[in-house]
Design a protein around this motif. Sequence first.
Motif, short mmCIF file in Angstrom:
data_model
loop_
_atom_site.label_atom_id
_atom_site.label_comp_id
_atom_site.label_asym_id
_atom_site.label_seq_id
_atom_site.Cartn_x
_atom_site.Cartn_y
_atom_site.Cartn_z
N ASP A 28 -1.75 -8.79 -9.87
CA ASP A 28 -2.92 -8.64 -9.40
C ASP A 28 -2.43 -8.03 -7.96
O ASP A 28 -3.66 -7.95 -6.87
N PHE A 29 -1.39 -8.76 -7.32
CA PHE A 29 -1.20 -8.01 -5.74
C PHE A 29 -0.44 -6.83 -6.02
O PHE A 29 -0.76 -5.85 -5.11
N ILE A 30 -0.43 -5.90 -6.80
CA ILE A 30 0.61 -5.08 -7.78
C ILE A 30 -0.33 -4.19 -7.09
O ILE A 30 -0.28 -2.60 -6.84
N ARG A 31 -2.00 -4.42 -8.05
CA ARG A 31 -2.70 -3.76 -8.05
C ARG A 31 -3.79 -3.44 -6.67
O ARG A 31 -3.92 -2.51 -6.66
N LEU A 32 -3.46 -5.04 -6.21
CA LEU A 32 -4.32 -3.52 -4.57
C LEU A 32 -3.51 -3.44 -3.94
O LEU A 32 -3.59 -2.70 -2.65
N GLY A 33 -1.96 -2.11 -4.06
CA GLY A 33 -1.14 -1.40 -3.56
C GLY A 33 -0.07 -2.16 -2.66
O GLY A 33 -0.33 -1.13 -1.80
N VAL A 34 0.11 -2.75 -2.87
CA VAL A 34 1.26 -3.77 -1.94
C VAL A 34 3.11 -3.47 -2.81
O VAL A 34 2.35 -3.92 -3.26
N LEU A 35 3.34 -3.16 -1.37
CA LEU A 35 4.74 -2.66 -1.79
C LEU A 35 5.18 -3.61 -1.78
O LEU A 35 4.86 -4.38 -0.40
N GLY A 36 6.46 -3.94 -2.14
CA GLY A 36 7.44 -4.70 -1.93
C GLY A 36 8.18 -4.84 -2.85
O GLY A 36 8.43 -4.27 -3.79
N ASP A 37 9.53 -5.67 -2.38
CA ASP A 37 10.93 -6.12 -3.17
C ASP A 37 10.26 -6.96 -4.90
O ASP A 37 10.66 -8.06 -4.92
N TRP A 38 8.82 -6.30 -5.76
CA TRP A 38 8.41 -7.32 -6.75
C TRP A 38 9.11 -7.47 -7.91
O TRP A 38 9.26 -8.60 -8.60
N ASP A 39 10.21 -7.05 -7.50
CA ASP A 39 11.67 -7.49 -8.94
C ASP A 39 12.16 -8.31 -8.82
O ASP A 39 13.07 -8.88 -9.74
#
Length: 942
Positions: free
Chosen positions: A137-148
């Motif tokens: 859900d955070f990624i769906r908001l367009g938030v760029l980050g080191d999600w991996d």
Amino acid sequence: MADYKDTLNLPDTPFPMRGDLPKREPQWVGQWQEKQLYRRIREISAGRPKFILHDGPPYANGDIHIGHAVNKILKDIIVRSRTLSGFDAPYVPGWDCHGMPIEIQIEKQHGKQIPREKVQELARAYAAEQIERQKKDFIRLGVLGDWDNPYKTMNFKTEADEIRALAAMMQKGFVYRGLKPVNWCFDCGSALAEAEVEYQDKKSPAIDVAFACAERDKLAAAFGLAALPDGDAYAVIWTTTPWTIPGNQALNVHPEIDYHLVQTEINGKPASLILAADLQEACLTRYALQGATVATCKGAALELIAFRHPFYDRLSPVYLGEYVELGTGTGIVHSAPAYGLEDFASCKHYGMHNDAILTPVQGDGTFAADLPFFGGMNVWKANPAIVEKLGEVGALLKAATIEHSYMHCWRHKTPLIYRATSQWFVRMDAPDSDTKGVAATETVATSLRESALAAVEATAFFPAWGKNRLHAMIANRPDWCISRQRNWGVPLPFFTHKVTGELHPRTLELMEAVAQKVEAGGIEAWTKLDPAELLGNDAADYDKVNDILDVWFDSGTTHMSVIRGSHKDELIWPADLYLEGSDQHRGWFHSSLLTGSAIDGRAPYNALLTHGFVVDGKGHKMSKSKGNVIAPQQVSDKLGAEILRLWVAATDYSGELSISDEILKRVVESYRRIRNTVRFLLANTADFDIATNGVTADRLFEIDRYALALTAQLQSLCEAEYEGYEFHKVVQALQTFCSEDLGAFYLDVLKDRLYTTGADSLARRSAQTALWHILQALTRLMAPILSFTAEEIWSVLSGKADDSVMFTTWHQLPVGGDSAALLTKWAALREVRGEVMKELEALRVAGSIGSSLQAEVEIHCDGEKYARLASLGDDLKFVLICSKAAVVKSAEDKLVATPSGHGKCERCWHVREDVGANAEHPTLCGRCVENLYGAGETRTHA
């Protein structure tokens, strides 16, 4: 018109009018992940100065709500804007994984009677599952980050480094074990942090209780009397917690308050009551008694005089306490040191040792079985029984019921108590001799409270009021209880002597040995550990501590376990910014400040940004029962995450953030205005290449140079507002620029030149050059907020599928030294234009003209106004969007607008006297003929 339509430079762009955001955003997210956008930004930003926004970890339990969305979007706006400002701004998202809520979920699903190791296994799996749901859900908001590679407080290395952080604090003498009252939840069966406490209304019994004097001669002397009046003398207290009376060990009076000895009769017998002078009348009225003041003394005179407990055979001496107030009550406070912070402090001040403090209430909320009269009873249910006992022994003067604000557990919504238990604490001030800890191996010159307060002063706050709030919390807080009696958390890896309770002399060395085991096998390694592995023959003499660390210690030490631990290659210490909701002044901001001050002598951050809570359109708190909850997932699916991002940015987060369907509709309209403006810019630069068609700054038309000066002004403003975290001002500036500066003025003026002049003429290329630069600047300025739209624009601008606006920095605009003069001149011209537009609108309403191009304008003026208008020459008509404009030098300042009697050009719609002058093109005006078949019309300004 069919004959000439193809001769116009009509707009053309693949950029659609409708964003279709809910459908297209997930595709863009997929593309960003596929082309590893975040990693590529890191590569491009390598070598730049760092800007570190350290993520305050959300708790890994439950789907994200609108507050999460606000928090993450604000962080993303900051990280993106700092990247575009020329910084290397990595963003490592994190999660808080240990703690009570997850453990409660495990108990609900699997029951309470399961082994500790199994609880930890199930909790770890549950947290991992919750993280994946929230991450999506955070990624769906367009938030760029080191999600991996996010940080998780349950990662083995992070757990181990948390133990090392604890050891660093112990090394400096800040950690000890002692008996103190802590917030205690019977349902949790554990101590709670301040941040886990909320206040709700509660009905409680309010009682006035008489404590008989045991030292009559001392009391008489205190009041300056030879002897007390006939009958018993009583100190009267008022309390809303009858259950604390069994734990009473003292009475408190204020040294400076006047107290009266009041002679009265109780049940027909003479008696004297000690009451605060200011409260005497109210008290006697409450008791339905008559009384006369016999003598007066200051509270200080009553010090150490003993009174008898109402129903137990023990004495309660009078202690002086500055905290005693003249509010509701009697001016005398009963002191149960195990169940009140001030009570505890007062009794300790008067030399009471821990082992003398009475602690009859058990962890489950029942009185100890051996407590006379009330053994085994739940404290809340014991209240009426205690009131009845007080009445039975003749000590009850009044009983009533009141409703007041009372502390409750934020999870169970049940009342809490203060309860003195043996816990591990972080000390705020000088050591207490009645505590057990590790002897400090490093000398610390200041107390933790002093160090933390100095750190607050050295921190920048956004908004500024946060400083006073955090300062007050640190100045007044008690020692920090860091131990919890639960299973799912980082252990306090201690061994205590079975007889003395002292820590093992090799504690610091043992902590590192445990940290190494935890780094290899997680906190479960401590659960499985046989003490003999580390203690050898000493194991038989020591107990292994089973307490875990307060979850606020987990997140509060990420400046060490993450910034300088798991992600030290990406991040730098101290962080430039911590950003969270306003509740984190007593949560993450607070715990990070204390651990940072203890370990490093400073805060782990340079600045704190606080945002408010989300409320509905009427200002009400969101609640499922009220049906006013707006979920971020629903907004993304219905309107697009871009609309949520624009709402967050457009709202002043320093207070409450209001959201409703109506508010979101207005945001959608704002988004459409910006999108349509950008679409116009793209559509009119479709055949433009800056490298081959660009016009140098010295050849640009004056109005184009003015537009670029306006854009530079906008960019300068937005850069400053981004730097100051005033995003709502950025949105306001962008909206004003798009609607007023561009839509209502510059683009309105520009249409004729763009559409009707030669495709490759200087007039058109000058306009396109300005539009290209405006697009470059505008796209980058909106990119931190409208991240999806900015990338969509950029794909059209660059024509490269793997390019990104985030690979750039703020645009360098070609503005000259005459920018200030242009801004002044054209601001004045726009004022005149506004007056002309009003006059032309009056003609249109009257039916004299259909459009402004059917009018002719004559402006009479002199001085600077005349010079400005006259400087445009024949181009003035293009600025005023009429077919003819003249400036007459005159002392009389007036405006004359009249309908034109000439013919309308079929191509440009201007009404001119030369329409039809060319026999080959009888429906065209002279300038269209020149633009199509000649060298092109002469224009220099507009």
